[in-house]
Design a protein around this motif. Structure first.
Motif, mmCIF file in Angstrom:
data_model
loop_
_atom_site.group_PDB
_atom_site.id
_atom_site.type_symbol
_atom_site.label_atom_id
_atom_site.label_comp_id
_atom_site.label_asym_id
_atom_site.label_seq_id
_atom_site.Cartn_x
_atom_site.Cartn_y
_atom_site.Cartn_z
ATOM 1 N N ARG A 178 0.824 -1.199 0.000
ATOM 2 C CA ARG A 178 0.000 0.000 0.000
ATOM 3 C C ARG A 178 0.866 1.260 0.000
ATOM 4 O O ARG A 178 0.573 2.237 -0.676
ATOM 5 C CB ARG A 178 -0.938 -0.020 1.208
ATOM 6 N N VAL A 191 2.349 1.723 -3.499
ATOM 7 C CA VAL A 191 1.345 2.253 -4.434
ATOM 8 C C VAL A 191 1.139 3.745 -4.193
ATOM 9 O O VAL A 191 1.085 4.546 -5.141
ATOM 10 C CB VAL A 191 0.016 1.486 -4.281
ATOM 11 N N PRO A 225 -4.953 0.020 -12.101
ATOM 12 C CA PRO A 225 -4.222 -0.972 -11.312
ATOM 13 C C PRO A 225 -3.178 -1.720 -12.141
ATOM 14 O O PRO A 225 -2.088 -2.020 -11.650
ATOM 15 C CB PRO A 225 -5.325 -1.908 -10.814
ATOM 16 N N LEU A 266 -5.347 -0.025 -3.707
ATOM 17 C CA LEU A 266 -6.004 1.204 -4.146
ATOM 18 C C LEU A 266 -7.383 1.368 -3.513
ATOM 19 O O LEU A 266 -7.798 2.480 -3.180
ATOM 20 C CB LEU A 266 -6.110 1.220 -5.678
ATOM 21 N N THR A 272 -8.397 4.480 -1.220
ATOM 22 C CA THR A 272 -9.563 5.295 -1.571
ATOM 23 C C THR A 272 -10.530 5.402 -0.407
ATOM 24 O O THR A 272 -11.066 6.474 -0.108
ATOM 25 C CB THR A 272 -10.278 4.705 -2.800
ATOM 26 N N ALA A 329 -6.480 8.252 -1.758
ATOM 27 C CA ALA A 329 -6.456 8.112 -3.210
ATOM 28 C C ALA A 329 -7.845 8.461 -3.715
ATOM 29 O O ALA A 329 -8.818 8.421 -2.951
ATOM 30 C CB ALA A 329 -6.043 6.707 -3.640
ATOM 31 N N TYR A 348 -6.952 5.865 -10.797
ATOM 32 C CA TYR A 348 -6.794 6.498 -9.494
ATOM 33 C C TYR A 348 -5.701 7.554 -9.559
ATOM 34 O O TYR A 348 -4.736 7.422 -10.322
ATOM 35 C CB TYR A 348 -6.405 5.454 -8.433
ATOM 36 N N THR A 366 -2.427 11.626 0.351
ATOM 37 C CA THR A 366 -1.784 10.392 -0.104
ATOM 38 C C THR A 366 -0.389 10.236 0.478
ATOM 39 O O THR A 366 0.052 9.127 0.795
ATOM 40 C CB THR A 366 -1.707 10.372 -1.642
#
Length: 415
Positions: free
Chosen positions: A35, A38, A52, A70, A74, A79, A89, A95
Motif C-alpha cells: 500500500r 502504491v 491498477p 487502491l 480510496t 487516493a 486512481y 496520499t
C-alpha cells in the motif's frame, strides 16, 4: 456484500496489507508495504491517473493486489477514483501520509497466511470509579476483572451513533467481547430484535466486517464469486469471510440462524483448530486465518425461520443473552409512560402470555415519532406496530398506563 477484488491468476487471496508471492521471485512484503509503494507512485506523479494494471507493471505485483491496495487507500481518502471504465486512481492531498512508516519485507513460511492485524486492544479503565469519559473509546482493565468495575463512557459506532456499554461478567460489555476475541472464544449474542446486539459488536470491534443473513444467503456471499472485470473477462472477487481471515479482522454473522445450515458450514473450519477453509470455487485454494480473525454471530429466537442448530450452537463457546435495558431507555429521556408499557409487556412476554414487547429500538422510534407527530400519535403507533395476535393485550396495557382507550395510528376524515 463486502468484497476484495483479486485476479484469477493469484494462488492465494491478496490484501492491502500483504501480497501473495509473485512469479519471478518478488516474494512477500511486510504489513502495509505494498500500500505504501502504491501511494508513493501516486505521490510521485501528482495529477496523473493510473489503472491498477499500470501500477502493477511498475511494481511487478499482481493487478489484484494493487487493486486491493487502491481500494483501501480510496476508502481512507488517500487516493481518488477518477474513472470507472477502466478504473483510474490519482493522488489526493493526504496520499503522502500513506507512504510513511514503511516496514522492511520479510520471509514468511506459512502460506497462504497473511500478515496479522491485531485485535483492537481494550483501553484501560481507571481502577477507581470516576466520571464516565465522554470520548468514543470503550474499555476495561486488560489484566484484572476488578479493573472493569469502573464505569465506562459511551462508544461511538462507525455510523456515528453512540453506544452505551452495559455490564457483562463484571466488565463493560465491549471489553468483555474484546477479551473473548483475544482468547479466540467465538460468541453468539441472542435476544429479541432491536435489543442492540449489532450495536454492541460494532462498538467492540472497529475493524468489523458484517454478513447480513437471511434465507437467500449463499456460500458465495461468504467466500466470493467470479464477476465480470471492467476490461472484459472474469475475475474472482473474494467475499467477507476471506477478507476477515486474511486481514485478521472480526466477522459478524448477523441473523445467523436465518442462513441455511449447509451454507453456514463453510465458516466452521475457519472457527475450529484448523483455522482454514478451502475455496472450491477458486481453484480449490486453501485460506489460512491470520491472527486476530474472530467470528461473532447474532440470533433472534422466536423469529420465523430462525433455527439454532446443534452444529451452529456448538461452535460458539460463549452464548450471551441480550435484552433491552429499560433503565437506559429512561436515561435517554424516553417518555416514562412508554417505558412502563414496555416493562409491563416484557414481563408478560417472559411469562409466555404474549410473544412481543417493545425493545429499545421501538422505544427510540416512539420518541422520534412523538417529536414529529406528537405524543398521542406516538402512543397510537406503538399499538399499531404490535403483532395482531398480541394487539389486544398491548392495547389493554397501553390504556391502563395512559388512562384512555388507544387505537392504532390510522388516517382520519378528509380535511
Amino acid at each position: 456484500m463486502t468484497a476484495v477484488p483479486a485476479t484469477t491468476t493469484s494462488t492465494a487471496p491478496t490484501t492491502a496489507a500483504t501480497t501473495a508471492p509473485e512469479p519471478g521471485g518478488a516474494g512477500r512484503l511486510g504489513q502495509g508495504e505494498l500500500r505504501r509503494r502504491v501511494a508513493a507512485i501516486l505521490v510521485d506523479h501528482p495529477g496523473e491517473a493510473f489503472t491498477p494494471g499500470e501500477i502493477s507493471r511498475r511494481l511487478t505485483r499482481s493487478a489484484g493486489a494493487i487493486s486491493n491496495a487502491l481500494t483501501v487507500l480510496t476508502d481512507r481518502g488517500q487516493a481518488e477514483l477518477v474513472a470507472a471504465r477502466p478504473r483510474r486512481y490519482r493522488a489526493t492531498t493526504t496520499t503522502a501520509d500513506a507512504t510513511k512508516g514503511g516496514r522492511t519485507s520479510r520471509t514468511r513460511t506459512a502460506a497462504p497466511a497473511h500478515a496479522a492485524v491485531p485485535a483492537p486492544a481494550p483501553t484501560p479503565v481507571p481502577a477507581k470509579a470516576g466520571p464516565a469519559p465522554t470520548s468514543g473509546t470503550s474499555g476495561a482493565s486488560g489484566a484484572s476483572g476488578k479493573g472493569g468495575k469502573a464505569p465506562v463512557g459511551p462508544v461511538v459506532r462507525p455510523n456515528g451513533q453512540t453506544y452505551h456499554p452495559r455490564r457483562l461478567a463484571d466488565l463493560p460489555d465491549v471489553a468483555a467481547l474484546q477479551r473473548l476475541r483475544e482468547a479466540s472464544i467465538p460468541a453468539l449474542l441472542y435476544g429479541p430484535p432491536g435489543t442492540g446486539k449489532t450495536s454492541l459488536v460494532e462498538a467492540a470491534f472497529p475493524d468489523l466486517i458484517t454478513v447480513a443473513g437471511d434465507g437467500d444467503t449463499a456460500v458465495a456471499d461468504f467466500v466470493g464469486e467470479y464477476t465480470q472485470a471492467p476490461g472484459g473477462g472474469y475475475e474472482f472477487v473474494y467475499g467477507p469471510l476471506i477478507t476477515a481471515m486474511t486481514e485478521g479482522r472480526a466477522l459478524l454473522i448477523d441473523d445467523a440462524t436465518l442462513i441455511s445450515p449447509k451454507v453456514l458450514a463453510v465458516v466452521y473450519p475457519a472457527m475450529d483448530g484448523r483455522r482454514q477453509i478451502t475455496v472450491k470455487a477458486h481453484k480449490g485454494e486453501t485460506i489460512t486465518a491470520a491472527e486476530g480473525f474472530y467470528v461473532v454471530a447474532g440470533h433472534n429466537p422466536g423469529v420465523h425461520g430462525a433455527v439454532l442448530t446443534e452444529a451452529l450452537a456448538s461452535r460458539f463457546a460463549a452464548q450471551i443473552r441480550v435484552s433491552t435495558d429499560y433503565d437506559l431507555a429512561r436515561t435517554l429521556d424516553i417518555e416514562p409512560r412508554a417505558v412502563r408499557v414496555a416493562r409491563n409487556l416484557a414481563r408478560r412476554q417472559e411469562s409466555g402470555e404474549i410473544g412481543w414487547a417493545p425493545q429499545l429500538r421501538e422505544l427510540i422510534a416512539f420518541q422520534k415519532v412523538s417529536g414529529v407527530l406528537g405524543p398521542e400519535a406516538a402512543v397510537a403507533n406503538l399499538l399499531g406496530i404490535a403483532p395482531e395476535e398480541d394487539r389486544d393485550v398491548v392495547a389493554e396495557v397501553v390504556s391502563a398506563v395512559y388512562g384512555r382507550t388507544v387505537a392504532p395510528l390510522a388516517l382520519g376524515q378528509q380535511i
